[in-house]
Design a protein around this motif. Structure first.
Motif, PDB file in Angstrom:
ATOM      1  N   THR A  31       0.822  -1.218   0.000  1.00 40.90           N
ATOM      2  CA  THR A  31       0.000   0.000   0.000  1.00 40.90           C
ATOM      3  C   THR A  31       0.857   1.269   0.000  1.00 40.90           C
ATOM      4  OG1 THR A  31      -0.240  -0.019   2.414  1.00 40.90           O
ATOM      5  CG2 THR A  31      -1.941  -1.131   1.132  1.00 40.90           C
ATOM      6  N   GLY A  32       2.092   1.168   0.495  1.00 40.68           N
ATOM      7  CA  GLY A  32       2.994   2.320   0.443  1.00 40.68           C
ATOM      8  C   GLY A  32       3.199   2.765  -1.003  1.00 40.68           C
ATOM      9  N   ALA A  33       3.238   1.779  -1.920  1.00 42.15           N
ATOM     10  CA  ALA A  33       3.438   2.095  -3.347  1.00 42.15           C
ATOM     11  C   ALA A  33       2.277   2.926  -3.887  1.00 42.15           C
ATOM     12  CB  ALA A  33       3.591   0.808  -4.154  1.00 42.15           C
ATOM     13  N   VAL A 103       1.540  13.398   1.351  1.00 39.58           N
ATOM     14  CA  VAL A 103       0.190  13.196   0.804  1.00 39.58           C
ATOM     15  C   VAL A 103      -0.622  12.267   1.699  1.00 39.58           C
ATOM     16  CG1 VAL A 103       0.963  13.629  -1.581  1.00 39.58           C
ATOM     17  CG2 VAL A 103       0.718  11.276  -0.798  1.00 39.58           C
ATOM     18  N   ALA A 104       0.090  11.358   2.410  1.00 38.92           N
ATOM     19  CA  ALA A 104      -0.598  10.376   3.271  1.00 38.92           C
ATOM     20  C   ALA A 104      -1.275  11.033   4.476  1.00 38.92           C
ATOM     21  CB  ALA A 104       0.396   9.320   3.752  1.00 38.92           C
ATOM     22  N   ASN A 105      -0.928  12.301   4.736  1.00 41.55           N
ATOM     23  CA  ASN A 105      -1.507  12.994   5.885  1.00 41.55           C
ATOM     24  C   ASN A 105      -2.889  13.569   5.617  1.00 41.55           C
ATOM     25  OD1 ASN A 105      -0.037  12.895   8.220  1.00 41.55           O
ATOM     26  ND2 ASN A 105       1.527  14.280   7.406  1.00 41.55           N
ATOM     27  N   HIS A 106      -3.281  13.673   4.336  1.00 40.80           N
ATOM     28  CA  HIS A 106      -4.553  14.313   3.999  1.00 40.80           C
ATOM     29  C   HIS A 106      -5.715  13.320   4.074  1.00 40.80           C
ATOM     30  CE1 HIS A 106      -2.511  17.959   2.782  1.00 40.80           C
ATOM     31  NE2 HIS A 106      -1.691  17.236   2.037  1.00 40.80           N
ATOM     32  N   PRO A 107      -6.746  13.655   4.856  1.00 44.09           N
ATOM     33  CA  PRO A 107      -7.900  12.750   4.961  1.00 44.09           C
ATOM     34  C   PRO A 107      -8.542  12.471   3.605  1.00 44.09           C
ATOM     35  CG  PRO A 107      -8.125  14.617   6.489  1.00 44.09           C
ATOM     36  CD  PRO A 107      -6.884  14.847   5.704  1.00 44.09           C
ATOM     37  N   GLU A 108      -8.540  13.476   2.694  1.00 49.94           N
ATOM     38  CA  GLU A 108      -9.161  13.286   1.377  1.00 49.94           C
ATOM     39  C   GLU A 108      -8.442  12.189   0.595  1.00 49.94           C
ATOM     40  OE1 GLU A 108      -7.945  16.146   2.537  1.00 49.94           O
ATOM     41  OE2 GLU A 108      -9.317  17.824   2.200  1.00 49.94           O
ATOM     42  N   VAL A 109      -7.112  12.178   0.727  1.00 48.16           N
ATOM     43  CA  VAL A 109      -6.308  11.173   0.021  1.00 48.16           C
ATOM     44  C   VAL A 109      -6.567   9.790   0.634  1.00 48.16           C
ATOM     45  CG1 VAL A 109      -3.937  10.398  -0.440  1.00 48.16           C
ATOM     46  CG2 VAL A 109      -4.531  12.824  -0.650  1.00 48.16           C
ATOM     47  N   ARG A 110      -6.560   9.724   1.965  1.00 49.29           N
ATOM     48  CA  ARG A 110      -6.749   8.429   2.635  1.00 49.29           C
ATOM     49  C   ARG A 110      -8.125   7.857   2.299  1.00 49.29           C
ATOM     50  NH1 ARG A 110      -2.187   7.703   5.644  1.00 49.29           N
ATOM     51  NH2 ARG A 110      -2.901   5.562   5.936  1.00 49.29           N
ATOM     52  N   ALA A 111      -9.147   8.728   2.257  1.00 54.83           N
ATOM     53  CA  ALA A 111     -10.501   8.251   1.957  1.00 54.83           C
ATOM     54  C   ALA A 111     -10.561   7.697   0.530  1.00 54.83           C
ATOM     55  CB  ALA A 111     -11.510   9.389   2.125  1.00 54.83           C
ATOM     56  N   ALA A 112      -9.951   8.409  -0.416  1.00 55.63           N
ATOM     57  CA  ALA A 112      -9.992   7.961  -1.817  1.00 55.63           C
ATOM     58  C   ALA A 112      -9.241   6.639  -1.974  1.00 55.63           C
ATOM     59  CB  ALA A 112      -9.386   9.029  -2.723  1.00 55.63           C
ATOM     60  N   LEU A 113      -8.132   6.496  -1.268  1.00 51.47           N
ATOM     61  CA  LEU A 113      -7.317   5.289  -1.448  1.00 51.47           C
ATOM     62  C   LEU A 113      -7.872   4.083  -0.701  1.00 51.47           C
ATOM     63  CD1 LEU A 113      -3.677   6.707  -1.438  1.00 51.47           C
ATOM     64  CD2 LEU A 113      -5.226   6.280  -3.357  1.00 51.47           C
ATOM     65  N   LEU A 114      -8.742   4.347   0.261  1.00 56.00           N
ATOM     66  CA  LEU A 114      -9.348   3.255   1.028  1.00 56.00           C
ATOM     67  C   LEU A 114     -10.089   2.307   0.088  1.00 56.00           C
ATOM     68  CD1 LEU A 114      -9.669   2.371   3.931  1.00 56.00           C
ATOM     69  CD2 LEU A 114     -11.720   3.794   4.098  1.00 56.00           C
ATOM     70  N   GLU A 115     -10.923   2.882  -0.776  1.00 53.61           N
ATOM     71  CA  GLU A 115     -11.717   2.064  -1.700  1.00 53.61           C
ATOM     72  C   GLU A 115     -10.833   1.297  -2.670  1.00 53.61           C
ATOM     73  OE1 GLU A 115     -14.726   1.282  -1.177  1.00 53.61           O
ATOM     74  OE2 GLU A 115     -14.466   2.608   0.542  1.00 53.61           O
ATOM     75  N   LEU A 116      -9.805   1.988  -3.168  1.00 51.33           N
ATOM     76  CA  LEU A 116      -8.895   1.348  -4.120  1.00 51.33           C
ATOM     77  C   LEU A 116      -8.204   0.138  -3.478  1.00 51.33           C
ATOM     78  CD1 LEU A 116      -7.353   1.337  -6.834  1.00 51.33           C
ATOM     79  CD2 LEU A 116      -5.734   2.955  -5.831  1.00 51.33           C
ATOM     80  N   GLN A 117      -7.703   0.334  -2.245  1.00 49.02           N
ATOM     81  CA  GLN A 117      -7.001  -0.759  -1.557  1.00 49.02           C
ATOM     82  C   GLN A 117      -7.946  -1.934  -1.309  1.00 49.02           C
ATOM     83  OE1 GLN A 117      -4.217   0.837   1.729  1.00 49.02           O
ATOM     84  NE2 GLN A 117      -5.490   2.588   1.239  1.00 49.02           N
ATOM     85  N   ARG A 118      -9.185  -1.627  -0.923  1.00 43.85           N
ATOM     86  CA  ARG A 118     -10.141  -2.701  -0.636  1.00 43.85           C
ATOM     87  C   ARG A 118     -10.482  -3.467  -1.903  1.00 43.85           C
ATOM     88  NH1 ARG A 118     -13.816   0.593   3.756  1.00 43.85           N
ATOM     89  NH2 ARG A 118     -12.477   0.084   5.550  1.00 43.85           N
ATOM     90  N   ARG A 119     -10.653  -2.738  -2.996  1.00 47.45           N
ATOM     91  CA  ARG A 119     -11.014  -3.390  -4.256  1.00 47.45           C
ATOM     92  C   ARG A 119      -9.885  -4.334  -4.706  1.00 47.45           C
ATOM     93  NH1 ARG A 119     -10.237  -1.581  -9.128  1.00 47.45           N
ATOM     94  NH2 ARG A 119      -9.985   0.605  -8.586  1.00 47.45           N
ATOM     95  N   ILE A 120      -8.656  -3.863  -4.641  1.00 45.03           N
ATOM     96  CA  ILE A 120      -7.533  -4.705  -5.078  1.00 45.03           C
ATOM     97  C   ILE A 120      -7.400  -5.917  -4.146  1.00 45.03           C
ATOM     98  CG2 ILE A 120      -5.057  -4.808  -5.535  1.00 45.03           C
ATOM     99  CD1 ILE A 120      -5.094  -1.765  -5.968  1.00 45.03           C
ATOM    100  N   GLY A 121      -7.508  -5.663  -2.837  1.00 47.54           N
ATOM    101  CA  GLY A 121      -7.309  -6.737  -1.858  1.00 47.54           C
ATOM    102  C   GLY A 121      -8.394  -7.797  -1.896  1.00 47.54           C
ATOM    103  N   ARG A 122      -9.620  -7.377  -2.226  1.00 44.60           N
ATOM    104  CA  ARG A 122     -10.724  -8.344  -2.222  1.00 44.60           C
ATOM    105  C   ARG A 122     -10.743  -9.207  -3.479  1.00 44.60           C
ATOM    106  NH1 ARG A 122     -14.741  -3.998  -0.006  1.00 44.60           N
ATOM    107  NH2 ARG A 122     -14.524  -4.362   2.239  1.00 44.60           N
ATOM    108  N   ALA A 123     -10.019  -8.759  -4.515  1.00 48.34           N
ATOM    109  CA  ALA A 123     -10.070  -9.481  -5.794  1.00 48.34           C
ATOM    110  C   ALA A 123      -9.396 -10.844  -5.707  1.00 48.34           C
ATOM    111  CB  ALA A 123      -9.426  -8.641  -6.893  1.00 48.34           C
ATOM    112  N   ARG A 124      -8.354 -10.942  -4.871  1.00 46.92           N
ATOM    113  CA  ARG A 124      -7.591 -12.197  -4.771  1.00 46.92           C
ATOM    114  C   ARG A 124      -7.053 -12.360  -3.359  1.00 46.92           C
ATOM    115  NH1 ARG A 124      -2.899 -11.560  -8.839  1.00 46.92           N
ATOM    116  NH2 ARG A 124      -2.186 -13.344  -7.657  1.00 46.92           N
ATOM    117  N   PRO A 125      -6.719 -13.608  -2.944  1.00 49.81           N
ATOM    118  CA  PRO A 125      -6.061 -13.763  -1.649  1.00 49.81           C
ATOM    119  C   PRO A 125      -4.812 -12.875  -1.620  1.00 49.81           C
ATOM    120  CG  PRO A 125      -6.614 -15.913  -2.570  1.00 49.81           C
ATOM    121  CD  PRO A 125      -6.899 -14.900  -3.643  1.00 49.81           C
TER     122      PRO A 125
END
Ligand code: DC
Length: 228
Positions: A31-33, A103-125
Motif C-alpha cells: 500500500t505504500g506504493a 500526501v498520506a496525511n490528507h484525509p481526502e487522500v486516505r478516503a480515496a485510497l481506502l476504496e482502491l485498496q479494498r477493491r484490489i485486496g478483495r479481488a484475490r487472496p
C-alpha cells in the motif's frame, strides 16, 4: 483472504511480506506504493503536496496493478481515461518518499485510497503491507501481524543498507536511530489512521530473529486460514 502486515519503517515489512506472498501464492499488495504513486503523479501534474482536496481528487482517479515476478513486485499505474504505465523504477527516490508521507496525511487522500485498496485486496487472496491495514483498511482480516524491531536494530539495518549501496554520506547509527524515533512519534501521533497495532494483531519483534524465522512465523499464523 487477507493477511495484514503493519509496522514502522525499517522493521523489514517489505521483504517479509513479499516472501510470505510468494510462499502462499498470494497477491502482494504494497500500500505504500499507492501513496508513492499519488506523490509521483501529483508532482508530474504540478500539484502541491499540501493541497488535500486536489490530491484527493487525483487519488480517486488512480488505478494500480501489481505483478510479482522473479522476486520483484512491479507497480503499474493508470489514471482514469489514461493508459497504463510501469512506475516501479520511479517510486523509491528520496523525493517521492518525502512526498508520500506528506500526501498520506490528507484525509481526502486516505478516503480515496481506502476504496482502491479494498477493491484490489478483495479481488484475490492477498498479503497487504502498510501502516493501517489491520486497523482501518481491512479490520476484518483474519490474520494480522504487527512487525516491529527496536529503533537501534532498524537503524543498524538502514546503516548497513546505505553502506552496501555505496552512499557517500552515511550518518552514524545513533543519528539514524534518533531520526527513526522522531518519525515513529510523528506516524503514531498523526490524527488520521495513525500507526498502531490492531488489538487483535500478533506482535512480531524481528530485532533478534532472522528473516527466515519471521517469514515462517507469519506463514504458520496464516495457515489455519489457508485450510478453510
Ligand atoms: O511503506 P512505504 O515507505 O512505501 O510508505 C510510504 C509512505 O506512505 C509512508 O511515509 C507512510 C505512507 N503510508 C501510509 O500512510 N499508510 C499506508 N498504509 C502505507 C503507507
Amino acid at each position: 483472504m487477507i493477511i495484514a502486515i503493519d509496522g514502522p519503517a525499517g522493521a523489514g515489512k517489505s521483504s517479509v511480506a513479499q516472501r510470505v506472498a510468494e510462499e502462499l501464492g498470494f497477491q502482494l499488495l504494497d500500500t505504500g506504493a499507492i501513496y508513492r504513486s499519488v506523490a509521483l503523479v501529483s508532482l508530474e501534474a504540478g500539484l502541491s503536496w499540501e493541497d488535500g482536496p486536489a490530491l484527493g481528487d487525483l487519488a480517486s482517479q488512480l488505478d494500480i496493478r501489481y505483478q510479482l515476478r522473479d522476486g520483484q513486485n512491479r507497480v503499474f499505474l493508470r489514471l482514469r481515461g489514461g493508459t497504463e504505465r510501469d512506475v516501479s523504477g520511479s517510486l523509491r527516490t528520496p523525493e517521492i518518499s518525502q512526498g508520500a508521507s506528506k500526501v498520506a496525511n490528507h484525509p481526502e487522500v486516505r478516503a480515496a485510497l481506502l476504496e482502491l485498496q479494498r477493491r484490489i485486496g478483495r479481488a484475490r487472496p492477498s498479503v497487504v503491507e502498510g501502516r493501517d491495514i489491520g486497523t482501518v483498511v481491512f479490520p476484518d482480516a483474519r490474520c494480522k501481524v504487527f512487525l516491529t524491531a527496536s529503533p537501534q536494530e532498524r537503524a543498524r539495518r538502514r546503516h548497513t543498507q546505505l553502506v552496501e549501496r555505496g552512499a557517500t554520506e552515511v550518518p552514524t547509527i545513533d543519528a539514524i536511530a534518533r531520526e527513526i524515533r522522531e518519525r515513529d512519534t510523528r506516524d503514531s501521533e498523526r490524527a488520521v489512521a495513525p500507526l498502531r497495532a490492531a488489538a487483535d494483531a500478533v506482535q512480531v519483534d524481528s530485532s533478534d530473529i532472522t528473516e527466515d524465522a519471521v517469514v515462517a512465523r507469519i506463514v504458520a499464523l496464516a495457515s489455519p486460514d489457508k485450510r478453510d
